[in-house]
Design a protein around this motif. Structure first.
Motif, mmCIF file in Angstrom:
data_model
loop_
_atom_site.group_PDB
_atom_site.id
_atom_site.type_symbol
_atom_site.label_atom_id
_atom_site.label_comp_id
_atom_site.label_asym_id
_atom_site.label_seq_id
_atom_site.Cartn_x
_atom_site.Cartn_y
_atom_site.Cartn_z
ATOM 1 N N UNK A 113 0.668 -1.269 -0.208
ATOM 2 C CA UNK A 113 -0.577 -0.256 -0.121
ATOM 3 C C UNK A 113 0.719 1.371 -0.253
ATOM 4 N N UNK A 114 0.532 2.318 -0.506
ATOM 5 C CA UNK A 114 1.101 3.312 0.550
ATOM 6 C C UNK A 114 0.471 3.822 1.906
ATOM 7 N N UNK A 115 -0.681 3.718 2.199
ATOM 8 C CA UNK A 115 -0.749 3.996 3.886
ATOM 9 C C UNK A 115 -1.481 2.617 3.941
ATOM 10 N N UNK A 116 -2.660 2.910 3.248
ATOM 11 C CA UNK A 116 -3.689 0.999 4.591
ATOM 12 C C UNK A 116 -4.747 1.871 5.282
ATOM 13 N N UNK A 117 -4.348 3.005 5.721
ATOM 14 C CA UNK A 117 -4.825 3.607 6.424
ATOM 15 C C UNK A 117 -6.380 2.976 7.310
ATOM 16 N N UNK A 118 -7.533 2.315 6.084
ATOM 17 C CA UNK A 118 -8.311 1.514 7.355
ATOM 18 C C UNK A 118 -8.070 0.505 7.757
ATOM 19 N N UNK A 119 -6.746 -0.720 7.622
ATOM 20 C CA UNK A 119 -6.034 -1.592 8.128
ATOM 21 C C UNK A 119 -5.640 -0.971 9.865
ATOM 22 N N UNK A 120 -5.392 0.376 9.494
ATOM 23 C CA UNK A 120 -5.079 0.823 11.378
ATOM 24 C C UNK A 120 -6.334 0.645 11.958
ATOM 25 N N UNK A 121 -7.291 1.109 11.675
ATOM 26 C CA UNK A 121 -8.468 0.980 12.217
ATOM 27 C C UNK A 121 -8.695 -0.218 12.630
ATOM 28 N N UNK A 148 -0.649 12.675 1.712
ATOM 29 C CA UNK A 148 -0.700 11.322 1.484
ATOM 30 C C UNK A 148 0.633 10.497 2.919
ATOM 31 N N UNK A 149 1.605 11.675 2.336
ATOM 32 C CA UNK A 149 2.864 11.440 3.298
ATOM 33 C C UNK A 149 2.543 11.480 4.654
ATOM 34 N N UNK A 150 1.825 12.607 5.289
ATOM 35 C CA UNK A 150 1.316 12.707 6.867
ATOM 36 C C UNK A 150 0.928 11.503 7.343
ATOM 37 N N UNK A 151 -0.116 11.176 6.243
ATOM 38 C CA UNK A 151 -0.915 9.451 6.588
ATOM 39 C C UNK A 151 0.170 8.314 6.964
ATOM 40 N N UNK A 152 1.315 8.435 6.197
ATOM 41 C CA UNK A 152 2.915 7.523 6.152
ATOM 42 C C UNK A 152 2.839 7.386 7.477
ATOM 43 N N UNK A 153 3.230 8.932 7.893
ATOM 44 C CA UNK A 153 3.943 9.038 8.883
ATOM 45 C C UNK A 153 3.251 8.445 10.106
ATOM 46 N N UNK A 154 1.458 8.798 9.861
ATOM 47 C CA UNK A 154 0.585 7.767 10.941
ATOM 48 C C UNK A 154 0.829 6.268 11.087
ATOM 49 N N UNK A 155 0.796 5.408 9.696
ATOM 50 C CA UNK A 155 0.733 4.546 9.370
ATOM 51 C C UNK A 155 2.792 3.916 10.364
ATOM 52 N N UNK A 156 3.742 4.581 9.812
ATOM 53 C CA UNK A 156 4.666 3.967 10.512
ATOM 54 C C UNK A 156 4.573 3.885 11.549
#
Length: 247
Positions: free
Chosen positions: A106-114, A158-166
């Motif tokens: 992914x780039x982020x996959x933020x929904x997984x982190x939920x 998206x870069x900011x969201x990647x920081x959250x995912x990391x």
């Protein structure tokens, strides 16, 4: 080979090719092709069979079976018009069933982190012998910046969201069988692999990932769609290097 059964059914029902064209919202030339042997789209076949009061399998022997076999051989389990339409319990079931391999591109996959228990579940999988590989976008890559612009959400979003995912996955850095890497490739598809099942989310220009389609694929005995996207995942993984800062 001409479809004599369709021609006879039209005559019995006293339906002309012009009337059939009107019914199916096609032109008369298309109807002529059907009479010559071309097989209509499944929805059109259903409509014609209903109007002629005939069985679809009688008018087009083997057509439905051929479609099913083609789908099976390609490894397509289900197609979803939007990733958001994938049932939440399917994600859980696929993850629970994975024993050897979990791969996320992914780039982020933020929904997984939920998912509140995702980290614990990944850790348990890894400690039981599964290989967990997670590919997140490189926040500084031009591909990530461009994707953010293409989605109309701002160049740095998206870069900011990647920081959250990391930050989310950082707690797994001490697990030997889990590896998180950054990639700078153009993300044509997000890929989620669970052993021999896979969810692929093709991306659409101007749309966010939840609004783009998703495919549930399964590995088959012959080379199919699963293998195509598995090869893509491996190509991206091979283009990256371990990040020692995560350890």
């Amino acid at each position: 080979m001409a479809n004599d059964r369709l021609r006879d059914a039209l005559e019995r029902s006293r339906v002309s090719p012009a009337e059939l064209a009107l019914l199916t919202e096609c032109d008369v030339k298309t109807v002529s092709r059907w009479l010559a042997g071309r097989v209509p789209h499944p929805r059109t076949r259903f409509k014609i069979a209903k109007r002629l009061k005939e069985d679809e399998d009688y008018l087009w022997p083997g057509a439905r079976r051929a479609v099913a076999e083609a789908s099976d051989s390609a490894g397509m389990v289900h197609f979803y018009p939007r990733r958001g339409a994938v049932p939440p319990n399917l994600w859980d079931r696929l993850l629970d069933g994975a024993i050897a391999e979990v791969g996320i591109l992914v780039y982020v996959g933020m929904f997984l982190t939920e998912k509140p228990d995702l980290l614990d579940r990944l850790r348990e999988k890894a400690e039981s012998g599964a290989r967990i590989r997670i590919l997140l976008g490189d926040r500084e890559s031009s591909a990530v910046k461009q994707r953010s612009v293409d989605e109309g959400i701002g160049r740095e979003t998206i870069s900011a969201k990647i920081d959250q995912a990391n930050a989310f996955f950082a707690s797994l850095s001490d697990v030997p069988s889990i590896e998180v890497r950054s990639h700078s490739t153009v993300l044509y598809n997000s890929i989620y692999r669970f052993d021999n099942d896979m969810i692929v989310n093709p991306h659409v220009y101007g749309k966010t990932a939840p609004m783009a389609p998703a495919m549930h694929l399964r590995k088959t005995s012959t080379y199919g769609l699963f293998d195509t996207y598995s090869d893509s995942f491996e190509a991206v993984w091979g283009s990256t290097k371990p990040d020692e800062s995560r350890r």
